[in-house]
Write a protein that holds these residues in place. Structure first.
Motif, PDB file in Angstrom:
ATOM      1  N   PHE A 809       0.983  -1.241  -0.039  1.00 39.37           N
ATOM      2  CA  PHE A 809      -0.097   0.263  -0.122  1.00 39.37           C
ATOM      3  C   PHE A 809       0.864   1.180  -0.171  1.00 39.37           C
ATOM      4  CE2 PHE A 809      -2.007   3.358   2.371  1.00 39.37           C
ATOM      5  CZ  PHE A 809      -3.263   3.688   1.669  1.00 39.37           C
ATOM      6  N   LYS A 810       0.311   2.100  -0.792  1.00 41.96           N
ATOM      7  CA  LYS A 810       1.241   3.795  -1.055  1.00 41.96           C
ATOM      8  C   LYS A 810       0.241   4.662  -0.523  1.00 41.96           C
ATOM      9  CE  LYS A 810       5.140   1.991  -2.508  1.00 41.96           C
ATOM     10  NZ  LYS A 810       6.243   2.111  -1.918  1.00 41.96           N
ATOM     11  N   PRO A 811       0.556   5.537   0.416  1.00 43.81           N
ATOM     12  CA  PRO A 811      -0.147   6.603   0.893  1.00 43.81           C
ATOM     13  C   PRO A 811      -0.312   7.515  -0.492  1.00 43.81           C
ATOM     14  CG  PRO A 811       1.560   7.088   2.051  1.00 43.81           C
ATOM     15  CD  PRO A 811       1.758   5.521   1.298  1.00 43.81           C
ATOM     16  N   SER A 812      -1.504   8.548  -0.629  1.00 43.65           N
ATOM     17  CA  SER A 812      -1.726   9.324  -1.545  1.00 43.65           C
ATOM     18  C   SER A 812      -0.670  10.537  -1.556  1.00 43.65           C
ATOM     19  CB  SER A 812      -2.928   9.889  -1.600  1.00 43.65           C
ATOM     20  OG  SER A 812      -3.347  10.302  -0.509  1.00 43.65           O
ATOM     21  N   THR A 813      -0.062  10.853  -0.554  1.00 48.50           N
ATOM     22  CA  THR A 813       0.799  11.977   0.006  1.00 48.50           C
ATOM     23  C   THR A 813       2.036  11.421  -0.078  1.00 48.50           C
ATOM     24  OG1 THR A 813       0.317  12.104   2.289  1.00 48.50           O
ATOM     25  CG2 THR A 813      -1.157  13.492   0.893  1.00 48.50           C
ATOM     26  N   SER A 814       3.038  12.440  -0.388  1.00 52.54           N
ATOM     27  CA  SER A 814       4.576  11.753   0.001  1.00 52.54           C
ATOM     28  C   SER A 814       5.306  13.214   0.719  1.00 52.54           C
ATOM     29  CB  SER A 814       5.170  11.681  -1.328  1.00 52.54           C
ATOM     30  OG  SER A 814       4.553  10.562  -1.946  1.00 52.54           O
ATOM     31  N   THR A 815       6.197  13.053   1.487  1.00 56.91           N
ATOM     32  CA  THR A 815       6.909  13.771   2.081  1.00 56.91           C
ATOM     33  C   THR A 815       8.322  13.846   1.737  1.00 56.91           C
ATOM     34  OG1 THR A 815       5.310  13.898   4.066  1.00 56.91           O
ATOM     35  CG2 THR A 815       7.600  14.913   4.157  1.00 56.91           C
ATOM     36  N   PHE A 816       8.811  14.837   1.197  1.00 61.86           N
ATOM     37  CA  PHE A 816      10.262  14.946   0.773  1.00 61.86           C
ATOM     38  C   PHE A 816      11.125  15.735   1.622  1.00 61.86           C
ATOM     39  CE2 PHE A 816       7.803  13.704  -2.880  1.00 61.86           C
ATOM     40  CZ  PHE A 816       8.581  12.649  -3.586  1.00 61.86           C
TER      41      PHE A 816
END
Length: 824
Positions: A809-816
């Motif tokens: 599962f991959k969340p819809s938001t990503s933090t860089f």
């Protein structure tokens, strides 16, 4: 008067030629002289004996026969001593010479001698042989022309001229002839089917016994042509008519063309007597003498006397020539084959040198045959006769380069030979080899007559000594001295010694007074013939029948009759054997035995008074030892091969422990006779090898099969090992002193190969190796899988994710996060 006497053996003797008297030391076994009662018997008894014919000689207590020195000591004057010596008269002694256009060669000198010979007294002469240059040679080639010899005939036709060329290099006086043979023209030797009698094989001529194809000639081209033209024939059985052909080739001297010494009659008209040409002997020298060589070539066995019965032929062979107008043997169908002894006699009589050119398979039998024929030789013939020229050259050189003396001496005449031909050592041999043209050799010949014959007609003996294979000879005319001059009616008186007086009063009218003593008439005896054979015992004579005053009468071995001992038999069951001697003191049957006979038999010695008196050429307690070293001569001409000593006619190989055998020629690395006996052992023991059963039964009788042989060399035999056709080893031993061969009945074979076991083993091995490889592969795969599984397990245990969430599962938001400001 003829007396039969024996020969005595002396310890040591010294010959003093003082006026012909012979002196000596004491004789072993007693004084043989004193036993003799007549002058003739006395001089024949021994060379040391003498007879005193002096009338006034006192023989009361001693005889008139004694050692010469004893007779002189007892008062016998020299002029009355009878001690005859040999008297030699050389009748013909032509010097050696080469042959020329008018005269034959002379190789043997002297040629004729007359000797007045005293028995038991050796007479020695020197006999010289010189090999002449260009000695004439007649070579007659007798060839088996059965079908198996086709290629041999063709080769001989090609090589015929070469034979003449090579022989002319040896002698310029050479002639060549050719004859052929097959066999008797009847069953079972040849087929009697009419068509087979005309053509036994394809292109073959009718069979025949023997045919003289070409008499001896100097024309080599004619020889070649006759050989080429001679047709091949055929027969049924394996043996051939070789003996028939040889007999005709020898007997038909004129047809073959043998050169013979001739004597021509020259008669001159005169008022006196006439001479025969040849009485001048060497001055006339009529030609032609030659060395006769008979070359016999075959690849098969031979028939001999008795085989003719198979074809219904029982008339013995007469040994005469029977060639008809077609030059063929006309008696082949009517006379049996010659015997070996008959053939050997004619070969010796005609002085023919025989060479057997034989193929390898027939060598053993012809080798044994050659031993029975004087001067015969055997050479191995190539299968196509390609080596015939070399074979003739080699064997001619052996024959011409060897001189061997033989004699035709009768019983009672001993002849011994000595020579130095092998070096500085004088050997007791009658031959000399390796002579070259012009070489000379001298033989010392000793002749001794051992007894006087009972028949006076035999007092003159003719003894011939001749070289083997040559017509030359020495004629010895022996006149035996077996009586004394004073025993003969024409005796000229010496002093008071008169000619014989029959029925003399000095002999009581019962004997002849001669040589100073009485020779009594039949049935009378005694010193003065005073005793009659029918006289009864008398005590008056007992004293004269005792050796000493204390001795028994006649030593207890006889009875005294008229002062003379009459000896009794040794055994009641055999009255022919009696005690002997003046007092019956001697036992002539108590000597040592050798080879089953007393003193080795009459040819070796005689037993006298308990001791053997050996004849010339023998010595030892039982006359068991020959003095000649000829039996110890090795093939290289050395005594015992230089590896031992000749003792009693036998080699004792003492110088090198590795050498053994009859002449010390056998050693671990020497070929010996293993190969020569191999074929007979194969045939006799196992039924294998190159020989047929018939050949084996006829020629291999010396092989005896035993359960086991010793697996090591023995002093008297040698162990042989060979391999048979089935690759099995077999063992046999041969004896050095005889022809006997012992063969082990069982071969030693390697264990048989089990093919099924090998195949199954190979298959099983392949399967085993395959299974092993599979197991190894499986093991490696299993180990690899287990290692991979262990690694997987380890990685699984180290996982950090939440087992409640979906790992994909991959969340819809990503933090860089900017790494530059990662720490602010």
């Amino acid at each position: 008067m003829v007396s039969k006497v024996g020969k005595s053996t002396m310890k040591k003797e010294t010959i003093n030629l003082r006026e012909g008297f012979i002196c000596g030391e004491a004789e072993e076994g007693g004084n043989v002289c004193t036993e003799q009662e007549s002058c003739g018997a006395c001089v024949a008894a021994h060379q040391k004996c003498g007879w005193c014919m002096q009338t006034r000689y006192d023989d009361t207590n001693r005889g008139r026969c004694d050692y010469v020195q004893n007779l002189i000591a007892y008062g016998c004057d020299d002029e009355y001593l009878v001690t005859p010596k040999h008297k030699e008269n050389i009748i013909r002694n032509d010097p050696p010479r080469n042959s020329d256009d008018y005269r034959d060669a002379i190789q043997l000198t002297p040629q004729e001698i007359e000797v007045n010979l005293r028995p038991n007294m050796p007479y020695t002469l020197n006999l010289t042989f010189r090999q002449a240059e260009n000695y004439p040679v007649d070579l007659y080639y007798v060839m088996d022309l059965s079908y198996s010899m086709l290629d041999d005939k063709d080769k001989l036709a090609v090589l015929g001229k070469e034979i003449a060329v090579e022989m002319n290099k040896i002698t310029e006086n050479f002639r060549l002839g050719f004859g052929s043979y097959v066999d008797k023209k009847t069953m079972p030797y040849v087929s009697v089917v009419p068509s087979k009698l005309q053509e036994p094989c394809t292109g073959c001529a009718p069979p025949y016994g023997f045919k003289n194809q070409l008499p001896l000639t100097e024309d080599a081209d004619q020889f070649t042509e006759r050989v080429r033209q001679a047709p091949i024939s055929g027969n049924l059985d394996s043996p051939e008519g070789t003996f028939d052909a040889m007999m005709q080739a020898i007997a038909c001297k004129a047809d073959i063309g043998w050169r013979l010494r001739s004597r021509k009659l020259l008669l001159v008209s005169t008022d006196n007597d006439f001479h025969f040409a040849g009485d001048g002997k060497g001055d006339i020298g009529w030609r032609e003498a030659s060395r006769k060589m008979l070359l016999v070539s075959t690849d098969n066995d031979f028939h001999y006397a008795g085989d003719g019965k198979l074809g219904g032929i029982v008339t013995p062979n007469d040994g005469h020539c029977h060639l008809d107008s077609n030059h063929e043997d006309s008696e082949s169908l009517f006379q049996d084959y010659p015997s070996v002894s008959q053939l050997a006699y004619r070969i010796s009589e005609e002085k023919v040198n025989v060479i057997f050119a034989i193929t390898k398979e027939q060598l053993p039998k012809f080798n044994r045959l050659s031993n029975m024929i004087e001067g015969a030789m055997v050479g191995e013939l190539a299968n196509d006769s390609s080596n015939i020229v070399q074979l003739i050259k080699d064997n001619y050189k052996k024959i011409s380069g060897k001189v061997e003396l033989r004699t035709d001496a009768s019983d009672g005449v001993d002849i011994q030979f000595k020579t130095k031909c092998q070096g500085d050592e004088e050997l007791d041999v009658s031959y000399c080899d390796k002579l070259g043209v012009g070489d000379s050799v001298t033989f010392q010949v000793t002749i001794e007559v051992t007894e006087c014959p009972e028949n006076e007609a035999e007092l003159d003996k003719l003894v011939t000594i001749y070289p083997v294979g040559l017509a030359e000879k020495l004629s010895l005319r022996l006149k035996l001295i077996c009586s004394c001059p004073c025993e003969k009616p024409d005796f000229k008186p010496i002093g008071d010694v008169l000619p014989p007086q029959p029925n003399s009063p000095m002999c009581n009218g019962s004997g002849t007074y001669q040589c100073g003593a009485c020779a009594c008439n039949e049935k009378h005896y005694g010193k003065n013939c005073q005793c009659d054979g029918s006289t009864v015992d008398s005590d008056d004579y007992d004293a004269t029948c005792k050796r000493t005053n204390t001795s028994e009468i006649c030593e207890g071995n006889g009875r005294c009759e008229c002062g003379r001992c009459i000896c009794k038999p040794l055994y009641i069951a055999d009255p022919s054997k009696t005690f002997s001697g003046k007092y019956c003191e001697c036992n002539d049957y108590a000597c040592d035995f050798f080879d089953g006979e007393i003193c080795g038999g009459p040819s070796r010695g005689v037993c006298k008074c308990g001791k053997c008196h050996c004849k010339l050429g023998y010595t030892g307690k039982s006359c068991n030892c020959p003095t000649s070293k000829e039996s110890c001569m090795a093939k290289n001409g050395l005594i015992c091969n230089g590896k031992g000593e000749c003792i009693c006619g036998r080699c004792q190989c003492t110088l090198d422990q590795y050498y053994k055998g009859r002449t010390c020629e056998d050693c671990p690395s020497c070929p010996g006779h293993c190969d020569a006996n191999k074929a007979c052992v194969q045939c006799e023991a196992f039924g294998t090898g190159p020989y047929t059963r018939e050949y084996c039964e006829a020629n291999c009788t010396h092989v005896r099969v035993v359960p086991e042989v010793e697996k090591e060399d023995m002093p008297d035999r040698r162990l042989c090992m060979s391999r048979d056709e089935d690759d099995c080893d077999f063992y046999f031993t041969y004896f050095y002193d005889n022809d006997q061969v012992l063969a082990q009945e069982k071969k030693e074979c390697p264990e048989p190969v089990n093919v099924l076991a090998i195949v199954l083993g190979v298959i099983g091995g392949i399967i085993a190796i395959g299974l092993a490889l599979l197991l190894i592969w499986k093991l490696l795969v299993t180990i690899h899988d287990r290692r991979e599984f262990a690694k997987f397990e380890k990685d699984r245990q180290n996982a950090k994710w939440d087992m409640g969430e979906n790992p994909i599962f991959k969340p819809s938001t990503s933090t860089f996060q900017n790494p530059t400001y990662g720490n602010k």
